[in-house]
Write an enzyme that holds these catalytic residues in place. Structure first.
Site, PDB file in Angstrom:
ATOM      1  CB  SER A  14       2.618 -32.022  -0.549  1.00  0.00           C
ATOM      2  OG  SER A  14       2.401 -31.456  -1.829  1.00  0.00           O
ATOM      3  CE1 TYR A  17      -2.874 -33.021  -0.188  1.00  0.00           C
ATOM      4  CE2 TYR A  17      -1.595 -31.454  -1.472  1.00  0.00           C
ATOM      5  CZ  TYR A  17      -1.756 -32.718  -0.948  1.00  0.00           C
ATOM      6  OH  TYR A  17      -0.793 -33.678  -1.182  1.00  0.00           O
TER       7      TYR A  17
HETATM    8  N1  LIG Z   1       0.613 -38.302  -5.584  1.00  0.00           N
HETATM    9  C1  LIG Z   1       1.078 -37.067  -5.439  1.00  0.00           C
HETATM   10  O1  LIG Z   1       1.218 -36.309  -6.407  1.00  0.00           O
HETATM   11  C2  LIG Z   1       1.493 -36.576  -4.077  1.00  0.00           C
HETATM   12  C3  LIG Z   1       2.318 -35.442  -4.024  1.00  0.00           C
HETATM   13  C4  LIG Z   1       2.708 -34.951  -2.774  1.00  0.00           C
HETATM   14  C5  LIG Z   1       2.281 -35.575  -1.632  1.00  0.00           C
HETATM   15  N2  LIG Z   1       1.491 -36.674  -1.717  1.00  0.00           N
HETATM   16  C6  LIG Z   1       1.053 -37.287  -0.454  1.00  0.00           C
HETATM   17  O2  LIG Z   1       1.485 -38.628  -0.416  1.00  0.00           O
HETATM   18  C7  LIG Z   1       0.601 -39.381   0.424  1.00  0.00           C
HETATM   19  C8  LIG Z   1       0.190 -40.640  -0.314  1.00  0.00           C
HETATM   20  O3  LIG Z   1      -0.538 -40.263  -1.470  1.00  0.00           O
HETATM   21  P1  LIG Z   1      -0.631 -41.144  -2.807  1.00  0.00           P
HETATM   22  O4  LIG Z   1      -0.279 -40.260  -3.915  1.00  0.00           O
HETATM   23  O5  LIG Z   1       0.049 -42.447  -2.639  1.00  0.00           O
HETATM   24  O6  LIG Z   1      -2.228 -41.313  -2.866  1.00  0.00           O
HETATM   25  P2  LIG Z   1      -3.212 -42.540  -2.885  1.00  0.00           P
HETATM   26  O7  LIG Z   1      -2.768 -43.565  -3.863  1.00  0.00           O
HETATM   27  O8  LIG Z   1      -4.561 -41.936  -3.027  1.00  0.00           O
HETATM   28  O9  LIG Z   1      -3.051 -43.174  -1.427  1.00  0.00           O
HETATM   29  C9  LIG Z   1      -3.558 -42.555  -0.295  1.00  0.00           C
HETATM   30  C10 LIG Z   1      -3.512 -43.559   0.836  1.00  0.00           C
HETATM   31  O10 LIG Z   1      -3.988 -42.933   2.021  1.00  0.00           O
HETATM   32  C11 LIG Z   1      -4.984 -43.756   2.602  1.00  0.00           C
HETATM   33  N3  LIG Z   1      -5.943 -42.929   3.305  1.00  0.00           N
HETATM   34  C12 LIG Z   1      -6.627 -41.857   2.823  1.00  0.00           C
HETATM   35  N4  LIG Z   1      -7.437 -41.375   3.768  1.00  0.00           N
HETATM   36  C13 LIG Z   1      -7.252 -42.146   4.863  1.00  0.00           C
HETATM   37  C14 LIG Z   1      -7.808 -42.156   6.162  1.00  0.00           C
HETATM   38  N5  LIG Z   1      -8.747 -41.276   6.538  1.00  0.00           N
HETATM   39  N6  LIG Z   1      -7.379 -43.095   7.036  1.00  0.00           N
HETATM   40  C15 LIG Z   1      -6.444 -43.990   6.671  1.00  0.00           C
HETATM   41  N7  LIG Z   1      -5.887 -44.042   5.465  1.00  0.00           N
HETATM   42  C16 LIG Z   1      -6.300 -43.132   4.566  1.00  0.00           C
HETATM   43  C17 LIG Z   1      -5.589 -44.535   1.442  1.00  0.00           C
HETATM   44  O11 LIG Z   1      -6.118 -45.774   1.853  1.00  0.00           O
HETATM   45  P3  LIG Z   1      -7.683 -46.061   2.101  1.00  0.00           P
HETATM   46  O12 LIG Z   1      -8.425 -45.234   1.074  1.00  0.00           O
HETATM   47  O13 LIG Z   1      -7.859 -47.525   1.947  1.00  0.00           O
HETATM   48  O14 LIG Z   1      -7.930 -45.621   3.488  1.00  0.00           O
HETATM   49  C18 LIG Z   1      -4.381 -44.762   0.558  1.00  0.00           C
HETATM   50  O15 LIG Z   1      -3.684 -45.925   0.937  1.00  0.00           O
HETATM   51  C19 LIG Z   1      -0.554 -38.445   0.763  1.00  0.00           C
HETATM   52  O16 LIG Z   1      -0.348 -37.895   2.061  1.00  0.00           O
HETATM   53  C20 LIG Z   1      -0.448 -37.348  -0.289  1.00  0.00           C
HETATM   54  O17 LIG Z   1      -0.981 -36.118   0.145  1.00  0.00           O
HETATM   55  C21 LIG Z   1       1.093 -37.201  -2.910  1.00  0.00           C
END
Ligand SMILES: NC(=O)c1ccc[n+]([C@@H]2O[C@H](COP(=O)([O-])OP(=O)(O)OC[C@H]3O[C@@H](n4cnc5c(N)ncnc54)[C@H](OP(=O)(O)O)[C@@H]3O)[C@@H](O)[C@H]2O)c1
Length: 272
Positions: free
Chosen positions: A156, A169
């Site tokens: 991130s 975080y």
């Molecule tokens: N969206 C943003 O603004 C943003 C910005 C920078 C970085 N990121 C990073 O990008 C990545 C994906 O985020 P996203 O935005 O796509 O969020 P999201 O839609 O909430 O997806 C998160 C994913 O992680 C899985 N997950 C969460 N906890 C888990 C665990 N303990 N074990 C296995 N799977 C787990 C969830 O699946 P289940 O709940 O089914 O397990 C889900 O598929 C994350 O690492 C996040 O920090 C996001």
């Protein structure tokens, strides 16, 4: 061994990752789902993992229909070492040893530092840093034995700068960037590369959760909360999951073998 060598026979310009097995954690939705689609389009067979098997199986069926590639769904909680080991062994039995690991699973909770307790600190580190450590430890030996591999972690911009009200975080994403840089150097001569991408606010359920938190804690409207998040992006919009996926796909190409130890912002210029 060179990182561009040992291409499987099936690889071609149209499908440069053919013959490679990619495992994407958190692959059922958001950035992970977009990454799984991109890697399958590039020719990889794909295992998507996460905690909700129903969501994974639904996404698996969509990915198969969209790409025609072998795609499997395997339950894995990245915070549980036994679950990571079991899921990796299962994925190996289904499609052979993964040559590509995308550490995407993560979670974001915010709180003022004074209300950041040890449980929140640990949750953020378990989901965003320790999970990537456990998955990398489980799958790296196969990549080293094959003399080719790609590890890409979704960090991130919070892994590269401070974000107030998100100390846990932010610290966990900095840990993920540190893991990436150190491991990249350790395996630099092996044919395996280790990189991170650092998205700014991206249009997924995670950001929808952040908007809901701002609304609940400040009384602002959802539009105002979203505008507050977008304000930090010089392009004036959220990053799209496909834009992150395109960079991850590029990092996984055989021709990206010299790109190692990078923590690449995908943020419309937020960190410029
Ligand atoms: N969206 C943003 O603004 C943003 C910005 C920078 C970085 N990121 C990073 O990008 C990545 C994906 O985020 P996203 O935005 O796509 O969020 P999201 O839609 O909430 O997806 C998160 C994913 O992680 C899985 N997950 C969460 N906890 C888990 C665990 N303990 N074990 C296995 N799977 C787990 C969830 O699946 P289940 O709940 O089914 O397990 C889900 O598929 C994350 O690492 C996040 O920090 C996001």
């Amino acid at each position: 061994m060179s990182g561009t060598s040992s291409s499987p026979a099936a690889a071609s310009a149209a499908a440069p990752l053919a013959g490679r097995h990619a495992l994407v954690t958190g692959g059922a939705r958001g950035i992970g789902a977009a990454v799984a689609l991109e890697l399958a389009r590039l020719g990889a067979s794909v295992t998507i993992t996460g905690r909700s098997i129903e969501a994974l199986e639904a996404r698996r069926d969509e990915l198969r229909a969209a790409t025609g590639r072998p795609v499997h769904a395997v339950r894995m909680d990245v915070t549980d070492p036994a679950s990571v080991e079991d899921a990796c062994a299962h994925a190996r039995r289904l499609l052979g040893p993964p040559a590509i690991l995308v550490n995407n699973a993560g979670a974001a909770e915010s709180a003022p530092f004074a209300r950041t307790d040890l449980a929140l600190w640990r949750r953020m580190h378990d989901a965003n840093a320790t999970g990537a450590f456990l998955c990398s430890r489980a799958l790296l030996p196969d990549m080293l034995a094959a003399g080719w591999g790609r590890v890409v972690s979704i960090a991130s911009t919070a892994g590269l700068r401070g974000v107030p009200y998100a100390t846990a975080y932010t610290a966990a994403k900095h840990a993920l960037v540190g893991l990436t840089r150190a491991l990249a150097l350790e395996v630099a001569r092996s044919g395996v590369t280790v990189n991170a991408v650092c998205p700014g606010y991206t249009d997924t359920a995670l950001v929808a959760g952040a908007v809901a938190t701002i609304v609940a804690k400040t009384g602002r409207t959802a539009e105002e909360a979203r505008a507050e998040l977008v304000r930090g992006n010089p392009q004036g919009r959220l990053v799209r999951p496909e834009e992150v996926a395109a960079v991850v796909g590029w990092l996984c190409l055989p021709s990206s073998a010299s790109t190692n130890g990078l923590a690449l912002p995908i943020d419309g210029g937020e960190l410029a």
